[in-house]
Design an enzyme around this catalytic site. Structure first.
Site, mmCIF file in Angstrom:
data_model
loop_
_atom_site.group_PDB
_atom_site.id
_atom_site.type_symbol
_atom_site.label_atom_id
_atom_site.label_comp_id
_atom_site.label_asym_id
_atom_site.label_seq_id
_atom_site.Cartn_x
_atom_site.Cartn_y
_atom_site.Cartn_z
ATOM 1 N N GLU A 227 36.367 54.082 33.861
ATOM 2 C CA GLU A 227 36.912 54.782 32.684
ATOM 3 C C GLU A 227 36.811 56.302 32.837
ATOM 4 O O GLU A 227 36.188 56.982 32.011
ATOM 5 C CB GLU A 227 36.207 54.319 31.421
ATOM 6 N N GLU B 291 38.586 44.871 31.005
ATOM 7 C CA GLU B 291 37.446 44.715 30.097
ATOM 8 C C GLU B 291 37.944 44.366 28.710
ATOM 9 O O GLU B 291 38.877 44.994 28.195
ATOM 10 C CB GLU B 291 36.670 46.030 29.955
HETATM 11 C C1 GAL Z 1 33.505 50.410 28.222
HETATM 12 C C2 GAL Z 1 32.730 50.625 29.518
HETATM 13 C C3 GAL Z 1 31.748 49.513 29.788
HETATM 14 C C4 GAL Z 1 30.982 49.167 28.551
HETATM 15 C C5 GAL Z 1 31.942 48.818 27.446
HETATM 16 C C6 GAL Z 1 31.278 48.420 26.157
HETATM 17 O O1 GAL Z 1 33.967 51.620 27.730
HETATM 18 O O2 GAL Z 1 33.616 50.745 30.597
HETATM 19 O O3 GAL Z 1 30.882 49.901 30.830
HETATM 20 O O4 GAL Z 1 30.176 50.260 28.191
HETATM 21 O O5 GAL Z 1 32.739 49.933 27.168
HETATM 22 O O6 GAL Z 1 32.242 48.083 25.184
#
Ligand code: GAL
Length: 682
Positions: free
Chosen positions: A143, A299
């Site tokens: 990110e 994710e």
């Molecule tokens: C994203 C990040 C992850 C984790 C996740 C939690 O922004 O890439 O590592 O922190 O959020 O929702």
């Protein structure tokens, strides 16, 4: 293969847990694990002292279990020894304050010192794992820009000057483009130029816009540095980094050209009744960034996150519904943050595939169910989503410019785009996103929502689109600025005044208490009749028609009778201009009319229900908390059962091989258009 899995952080757990992890991954149908995202300190506990033995074991273990590895470069957060020895690596805010350690991603990825250490680590990882049979992809950083979107320190100042030299060539051209005669800002050398740091009052808008361009390019450059090392080690392994949907600090149109496949992190709020629209918009943006090729949901959460004021749990089925939404809209995999719920650290309340509640939990049941279903659907990988007939322009430069200080009123670009997207979503119309300079000829209608910055090329492109038969709807603030953030020469809309058949005399935003209403009944042809009505938001403009007809006018108030919406046949197409900030119902009213006239088809799905076709399959998804019945003849791809009417419980999904007689899209387009309009006027 469809990817199914998540971020896997074995370095946060004792070794005894690893075997259980792998056994449970197999039970859940996991096909890929993303490894090492935040593992730098474990891989290099002291300067130059590398320890890969544990990672060897993890990767070998996954491989033996038939699970692929998406290996991260581990550069997302530098370890304390590095920042202690080299504080220059810590990022600097616009105020001049340096960030400290103790969290994550506190560094400037463009710092030459950081680059030395990060690239050294990436080189070691590439050397060791680039030909490992488990490796399915490289995951660069994490990110980029999320925690620290911009750096304002001395190294960034130097890089900015280099960037400006390349852009402008000479100081004269820079002074001219930035309009530095204003407020005694004229520069005598490039060395005098600073990043867009905090200033006592309004900063130079051209400098601020260039700093956004530079800052976005700097993030991409950091990605590119690591990707080049990985590519050299084994060109056959695809490389990506996780995007964050419409993320303001980085122009993902540019970045998408650099990755081998685009991937996205997406966290709709489970408590938001419109969370599914939030999700759909991001899926459609990712598909568009991918140029129609598959993309990956890198994710999402199985249930609650840990970073909202109120972190609601997902309802039963909601995770599955949102996962199928991504698959239907072009994703070739569903990944989560993260595999095993953390016991320690700031994310201990964040849900995971394997929750701390264990394998007796609902989350685990849903995770294993989805894993097995996706295993059965893997034939969908690589197939295209049905073509969209409507595009919304999405333009990072306009986003940066329109939200600057010293504009006629505060605007929220993403909120405005979201409003129009949501109206189309509710009408059951699939949307692509596009750039103002893209070939738009494949779309029946295109929306330019406050596309504030337009180049000459973009204006010619949009004009050609209309002349050649396109239906273009532009809203307030379109084409107000040139690419140097100066007023558009010749006034708002530039050469597009011909396209729309209007001139804009003045912008006239007003406070919420003083908002007029608009109301109009449109009769464009026998088939196309509709009504646009409702209050308008802050934005309004004083429009003079020079060829267009005013199809809706402002109601009582100082703008009474002034054109709110205009329509202008131009060449073989139509230019619509909306000077008012319509609220959602008004957007929907207008879009029904435009869609009907342009021959845009709709699924006619009820509110909260999505029907999308991808490859040979039709996905029907109920995002509502109430059941729904849909007439969709076909064969269920998951159960094999023949269906005529699909009954979907709350958050349920049907995946169908449609009967050929009733394939969505097979109907006559005009008939569908008429339906769309009837639905609106009924
Ligand atoms: C994203 C990040 C992850 C984790 C996740 C939690 O922004 O890439 O590592 O922190 O959020 O929702």
């Amino acid at each position: 293969m469809l990817w199914y899995g998540g971020d896997y952080n074995p370095e946060q757990w004792p070794r005894e847990v690893w075997a259980e992890d792998i056994a449970l991954m197999q039970r859940a149908g996991v096909t890929v694990a993303t490894v090492g995202v935040f593992a730098w300190a474990k891989l290099e506990p002291a300067d130059g002292a590398f320890d890969f033995a544990w990672l060897d074991d993890v990767i070998d273990g996954l491989h033996e279990a038939g699970i692929g590895v998406d290996l991260a470069t581990a550069t997302a957060s530098p370890p304390p020894w590095l920042t202690a020895a080299h504080p220059d690596v810590l990022a600097v805010e616009a105020s001049g304050r340096r960030w400290s350690i103790g969290s994550r991603a506190h560094h400037n990825p463009g710092s030459p010192t950081f680059r030395y250490y990060a690239d050294r680590l990436v080189g070691k990882l590439a050397e060791r794992y680039a030909h490992h049979p488990a490796l399915v992809a490289w995951h660069v950083g994490n990110e980029f820009g999320n925690e620290v979107p911009r750096d304002y320190g001395a190294e960034s100042a130097a890089a900015f000057r280099t960037w400006l030299r390349a852009r402008y060539g000479t100081l004269e051209r820079l002074n001219d483009a930035w309009g530095t005669a204003f407020w005694s800002q004229q520069y005598g050398s490039f060395e005098e130029v600073q990043p867009a740091r905090d200033t006592p009052t309004f900063p130079n808008p051209a400098q601020a816009l260039d700093y956004e361009r530079f800052g976005s390019d700097a993030l991409i450059a950091a990605y590119r540095a690591e990707a080049a090392i990985l590519r050299a080690a084994n060109p056959a392994i695809p490389i990506t980094t996780n995007f964050m949907g419409p993320f303001k600090p980085a122009d993902y149109w540019k970045w998408a050209q650099e990755v081998d496949f685009v991937s996205d992190d997406c966290y709709p709020d489970p408590l938001d009744p419109e969370g599914h629209i939030y999700g759909a918009m991001r899926r459609d943006l990712l598909r568009s960034l991918a140029g129609g090729k598959p993309w990956l949901l890198m994710e999402q959460s199985t249930s609650a996150v840990n970073w909202r004021p109120i972190n609601g749990a997902k309802r039963p089925g909601q995770m599955r519904a949102l996962s199928y939404q991504a698959i239907a809209r072009g994703a070739d995999g569903i990944m989560f943050f993260q595999w095993r719920q953390a016991a320690r650290g700031a994310e201990k309340f964040h849900s995971a595939m394997l929750p701390s509640a264990g394998t007796g939990s609902r989350i685990w049941r849903e995770v294993t169910q989805l894993g097995h279903e996706l295993g059965a659907l893997e034939g969908i990988a690589g197939t295209p989503v049905e073509p969209a007939q409507v595009a919304i322009l999405f333009d990072w430069e306009s986003w940066w410019a329109v939200e600057q200080k010293a504009m006629p009123a505060r605007t929220d670009y993403l909120a405005a785009v979201t409003e129009w997207y949501s109206a189309l979503h509710e009408l059951g119309v699939l949307v692509d996103f596009a750039r103002p300079t893209d070939d738009l000829s494949g779309y029946r209608a295109v929306l330019a929502v406050s596309t504030t910055v337009l180049s000459d090329d973009a204006m010619h492109n949009l004009d050609r689109y209309v002349r050649e038969g396109g239906h273009l709807v532009a809203t307030y603030l379109t084409g107000v600025l040139d690419p140097a953030a100066g007023l558009m020469s010749g006034g708002p809309l530039g050469s597009l005044t011909e396209t729309f058949g209007i001139e804009i005399d003045e912008v006239s935003p007003r406070p919420p208490v003083d908002q007029p209403e608009i109301r109009a009944r449109l009769g464009l042809s026998v088939e196309v009749v509709g009504e646009v009505a409702g209050p308008v938001g802050v934005w309004a403009e004083i429009v003079r028609t020079t060829g267009a007809s005013a199809v809706a006018r402002y109601g009582p108030g100082d703008l009474e009778g002034s054109p709110a919406i205009t329509r202008h046949p131009h060449g073989r197409g139509i230019g619509w201009y909306v000077s008012a900030e319509l609220e959602r119902p008004g957007c929907a009213d207008l879009l029904r009319i435009v869609a009907a006239e342009a021959g845009v088809s709709s699924t006619n799905a009820p509110p909260g229900v999505e029907i999308v076709r991808r490859g040979d399959l039709v996905f029907a998804i109920n995002h509502r908390i109430t059941p729904v019945r849909l007439s969709l003849p076909g064969r269920d791809a998951l159960t094999g059962a023949a269906t005529n009417v699909v009954e979907l419980a709350p958050f349920d999904v049907a995946v169908l091989h449609p009967s050929s007689s009733d394939e969505p899209g097979a109907d006559d387009d005009r008939a569908r258009s008429a339906d769309l309009l009837q639905a609106s006027t009924a």
